[in-house]
Design a protein around this motif. Structure first.
Motif, mmCIF file in Angstrom:
data_model
loop_
_atom_site.group_PDB
_atom_site.id
_atom_site.type_symbol
_atom_site.label_atom_id
_atom_site.label_comp_id
_atom_site.label_asym_id
_atom_site.label_seq_id
_atom_site.Cartn_x
_atom_site.Cartn_y
_atom_site.Cartn_z
ATOM 1 N N LEU A 103 30.727 41.832 49.422
ATOM 2 C CA LEU A 103 31.510 42.618 48.478
ATOM 3 C C LEU A 103 30.710 43.122 47.279
ATOM 4 O O LEU A 103 31.108 44.100 46.633
ATOM 5 N N GLY A 104 29.633 42.443 46.949
ATOM 6 C CA GLY A 104 28.723 42.969 45.944
ATOM 7 C C GLY A 104 28.905 42.484 44.525
ATOM 8 O O GLY A 104 27.949 42.472 43.754
ATOM 9 N N THR A 105 30.129 42.095 44.116
ATOM 10 C CA THR A 105 30.353 41.666 42.738
ATOM 11 C C THR A 105 31.196 40.395 42.703
ATOM 12 O O THR A 105 32.005 40.146 43.600
ATOM 13 N N VAL A 106 30.997 39.627 41.645
ATOM 14 C CA VAL A 106 31.798 38.411 41.452
ATOM 15 C C VAL A 106 33.274 38.769 41.304
ATOM 16 O O VAL A 106 34.156 38.075 41.801
ATOM 17 N N ARG A 107 33.558 39.866 40.610
ATOM 18 C CA ARG A 107 34.950 40.277 40.411
ATOM 19 C C ARG A 107 35.634 40.570 41.752
ATOM 20 O O ARG A 107 36.768 40.171 41.981
ATOM 21 N N ALA A 108 34.933 41.249 42.662
ATOM 22 C CA ALA A 108 35.514 41.556 43.970
ATOM 23 C C ALA A 108 35.738 40.278 44.775
ATOM 24 O O ALA A 108 36.756 40.130 45.465
ATOM 25 N N VAL A 109 34.794 39.328 44.677
ATOM 26 C CA VAL A 109 34.972 38.038 45.363
ATOM 27 C C VAL A 109 36.180 37.306 44.798
ATOM 28 O O VAL A 109 36.982 36.732 45.536
#
Length: 309
Positions: free
Chosen positions: A15-21
């Protein structure tokens, strides 16, 4: 190493970002960061590094994230082995399928599996192509029905693909439309009101691209994520649309379909994560689902041009 934290690390790679995870795992970003920090302690290895305001994986983090998928698949196979021995398919297989494939491909396959393998459970999730491949890589699903014609889908050696069918794209019109018969040249429909799928979806992108190739910008009067709503809109004479044949094959709506003068066909494909060598019953269950999908009867013939479906 905690498998739940390994899954978070794998999701960060996808997903690329901590926020998306955090959104995918239904956690706060700070909770995800804390769990990844604990994973670094468990492994004794630096897995993350800052790049401006974002966090990215180190080389070691990338290796572990990509190995984590195989580790988690292997753990799933062990859990399935504990439910029973031998190669009889058993346990739960999660099958992701885009909207028009649910009724035409997924449900018939599940019905046959229920009769042939009573210890196998299949959960169907509706997932469009742009969402199903990340879900497969994150192990949120075990098998997907998708289309590899979607330009944004990243393919790689971690996946096995199984072609299932060819699905032509059709122009769909109201039954009283003045368009006549025979294959349709989209340029002749430049002044029509159009119905599209939602922005960012596979069909919305494809329909817009085909209209622009015909040298016009479509006047969009309706956007629906559900094909039945799009068909209702067209049936009422409010618009025309482009839909795959699977979406109208079993429709009860009074609409007319036309093939395109320059045929456009999408390839329907099943995809799974590449097998773990000792996967046992877990892979037997996935293979059973793939076999059932491959055994689908031939799709119904296209409605003759100018006839309602």
């Amino acid at each position: 190493m905690n498998p739940w934290r390994l899954r978070l690390l794998s999701q960060l790679d996808t997903l690329g970002t901590v926020r998306a995870v955090a959104q995918a795992a239904r956690l706060s970003p700070s909770s995800v960061s804390q769990q990844l920090a604990v994973l670094e302690t468990e492994t004794g290895t630096r897995l993350l590094e800052r790049s401006g305001r974002r966090v990215r994986l180190t080389s070691a983090g990338l290796i572990l994230a990509r190995r984590a998928r195989a580790i988690l698949d292997h753990m799933d196979s062990v859990e399935n082995e504990l439910r029973g021995f031998g190669e009889e398919p058993s346990g739960l297989v999660r099958l992701g399928a885009f909207q028009s494939a649910v009724h035409t491909l997924a449900l018939p396959a599940v019905a046959r599996l229920a009769a042939a393998h009573p210890h196998l459970d299949v959960e169907i999730l509706e997932l469009e192509p742009h969402a199903s491949m990340p879900a497969l890589r994150m192990a949120d699903v075990d098998v997907i029905i998708t289309t590899t014609d979607f330009d944004e889908l990243p393919l790689g050696p971690d996946l096995d693909l199984v072609p299932l069918a060819e699905d032509p794209v059709l122009l769909v019109l109201s039954p009283g439309h003045r368009a006549g018969r025979g294959p349709a040249d989209l340029a002749a429909f430049a002044d029509e009101p159009w119905t599209f799928d939602m922005p960012g979806s596979y069909m919305a992108g494809l329909a817009l691209r085909l209209c622009r190739q015909a040298r016009f910008e479509p006047r969009v009067v309706g956007r629906f994520s559900n094909y039945t709503l799009a068909l209702q809109h067209v049936e009422a004479g409010h618009s025309v649309t482009l839909l795959p044949a699977l979406a109208v094959a079993h429709s009860r709506y009074d609409v007319t379909t036309r093939e395109l003068t320059t045929p456009v066909t999408r390839t329907i494909t099943a995809a799974v994560r590449r097998a773990v060598p000792t996967a046992g019953p877990a892979r037997a269950a996935v293979r059973a689902v793939l076999d059932a999908l491959r055994q689908q009867p031939a799709p119904p013939p296209l409605t003759p041009p100018g006839r309602a479906v």
